[in-house]
Write a protein that holds these residues in place. Structure first.
Motif, PDB file in Angstrom:
ATOM      1  N   ASP A 122      33.450  38.213  67.127  1.00 52.08           N
ATOM      2  CA  ASP A 122      34.874  38.386  66.893  1.00 52.08           C
ATOM      3  C   ASP A 122      35.431  37.078  66.354  1.00 52.08           C
ATOM      4  O   ASP A 122      35.065  35.991  66.832  1.00 52.08           O
ATOM      5  N   VAL A 123      36.313  37.164  65.359  1.00 45.08           N
ATOM      6  CA  VAL A 123      36.971  35.980  64.799  1.00 45.08           C
ATOM      7  C   VAL A 123      38.225  35.726  65.628  1.00 45.08           C
ATOM      8  O   VAL A 123      39.204  36.460  65.549  1.00 45.08           O
ATOM      9  N   LEU A 124      38.186  34.698  66.453  1.00 42.47           N
ATOM     10  CA  LEU A 124      39.226  34.487  67.456  1.00 42.47           C
ATOM     11  C   LEU A 124      40.556  34.050  66.855  1.00 42.47           C
ATOM     12  O   LEU A 124      41.611  34.324  67.424  1.00 42.47           O
ATOM     13  N   GLU A 125      40.499  33.356  65.727  1.00 43.13           N
ATOM     14  CA  GLU A 125      41.726  32.848  65.118  1.00 43.13           C
ATOM     15  C   GLU A 125      41.953  33.486  63.755  1.00 43.13           C
ATOM     16  O   GLU A 125      42.379  32.841  62.801  1.00 43.13           O
ATOM     17  N   HIS A 126      41.681  34.791  63.684  1.00 39.37           N
ATOM     18  CA  HIS A 126      41.855  35.531  62.434  1.00 39.37           C
ATOM     19  C   HIS A 126      43.275  35.365  61.905  1.00 39.37           C
ATOM     20  O   HIS A 126      44.257  35.446  62.654  1.00 39.37           O
ATOM     21  N   PHE A 196      38.005  49.407  66.820  1.00 41.79           N
ATOM     22  CA  PHE A 196      37.910  50.404  67.886  1.00 41.79           C
ATOM     23  C   PHE A 196      37.260  49.805  69.132  1.00 41.79           C
ATOM     24  O   PHE A 196      37.744  49.972  70.250  1.00 41.79           O
ATOM     25  N   ARG A 197      36.175  49.077  68.931  1.00 43.68           N
ATOM     26  CA  ARG A 197      35.475  48.462  70.056  1.00 43.68           C
ATOM     27  C   ARG A 197      36.347  47.410  70.732  1.00 43.68           C
ATOM     28  O   ARG A 197      36.449  47.378  71.964  1.00 43.68           O
ATOM     29  N   ARG A 198      36.965  46.533  69.928  1.00 44.97           N
ATOM     30  CA  ARG A 198      37.807  45.488  70.522  1.00 44.97           C
ATOM     31  C   ARG A 198      38.949  46.085  71.334  1.00 44.97           C
ATOM     32  O   ARG A 198      39.236  45.647  72.453  1.00 44.97           O
TER      33      ARG A 198
END
Length: 309
Positions: A122-126, A196-198
């Motif tokens: 996951d890109v935390l700081e998208h 969806f998963r997140r």
């Protein structure tokens, strides 16, 4: 975020000694409190064994990364990532002289394979409105298009019925969005990945039944099957459960379901000895009450998926 750095300016910013040569800081650079990834996306001119497939997907909210083919899941740096150490990524498109773009922190969600080890983050700081430099690495795709890797499709070796095969569902879908980013998001939902998963893991905070929180041990499964849902339902976190692999497989195939009170219902067609081996017991129940939307989706699962009575 989105600023340009060389390896030496990264060192200066972090107030650590500069590398003597650029090749001293390649791939993963290890520090006590974090690991830095230096990634070149376009590997056209790399040797064939080093042409890994690294790319941002799902509107740049996910990052897929292959670690060098000589390393395994037991490599110390990979073990640190799997164990949850902080990871920061610097990305460039091509060239040994091109600077890197700072793309922020990453959190690993899945890993698979050996030599190379494939990882999903996951890109935390998208950034929803990236600057030009960051947008260039977010949107980069290899010539000829991007291939789907095993870690994305979680391909099943044994044949499975079409109604359970995610790739069959995707290939037969006629109503996918025309926009590439939207289409990729909906497709990832069928694979139990992406937005969806997140959203599912955020909603349940771990396995909906056992409470297991490790992302490596969780699957996101639809209650109303993807193939008969519209695109909004396919992305709705209320439409399904976050479950450990054995519970997910049983739920997805109709061996188990849940009533409106959250109590498990086990099909009489589920061999009792197999259920016991998997620790699927009649006293299991969901950790949280179902909301009204979840009850509607679960009712569909009981009526159309569950192999009752």
């Amino acid at each position: 975020m989105g600023e340009s750095y060389t390896r030496k300016t990264v060192a200066d910013t972090g107030q650590v000694p500069r590398p003597n040569q650029d090749r001293d800081w390649t791939g993963i650079v290890k520090f006590k409190n974090c690991l830095l990834l230096f990634v070149t996306l376009d590997k056209t001119n790399f040797q064939k064994e080093n042409q890994y497939h690294d790319v941002f997907t799902d509107g740049a909210k996910e990052f897929y990364w292959d670690y060098q083919s000589r390393n395994t899941i037991k490599t110390p740096a990979i073990e640190r990532i799997v164990n949850g150490d902080a990871v920061v990524v610097f990305v460039r498109i091509k060239g040994k002289t091109q600077p890197f773009v700072y793309a922020g922190g990453l959190k690993m969600t899945r890993c698979s394979g050996e030599k190379p080890v494939q990882m999903a983050f996951d890109v935390l700081e998208h950034q929803s409105k990236p600057n030009a430099l960051l947008d260039s690495v977010y949107s980069w795709r290899p010539d000829g298009g991007r291939r789907t890797r095993a870690i994305e499709a979680e391909l099943v070796v044994e044949p499975v019925p079409d109604e359970l095969d995610p790739l069959s569902d995707i290939n037969n879908a006629s109503d996918l969005p025309s926009d590439e980013t939207e289409r990729e998001t909906v497709v990832k939902a069928r694979l139990g990945q992406g937005r969806f998963r997140r959203d599912m893991l955020s909603l349940w905070g771990g396995c909906a039944v056992t409470g297991v929180v490790s992302p490596l041990m969780l699957r996101a499964s639809h209650a109303k099957p993807w193939r008969i849902s519209d695109n909004a339902e396919r992305l709705d976190a209320n439409n399904g459960l976050a479950l450990t692999p054995s519970l997910d497989a049983a739920f997805d195939s109709g061996w188990i379901t849940f009533n409106d009170s959250g109590e498990i219902v086990i099909s009489s067609r589920f061999p009792s000895d197999e259920a016991l081996k998997l620790e699927i017991r009649p006293n299991l129940k969901l950790r949280k009450p179902l909301n009204e939307k979840q009850k509607l989706y679960m009712a569909h699962h009981r009526e159309e998926v569950f192999l009752g009575p």
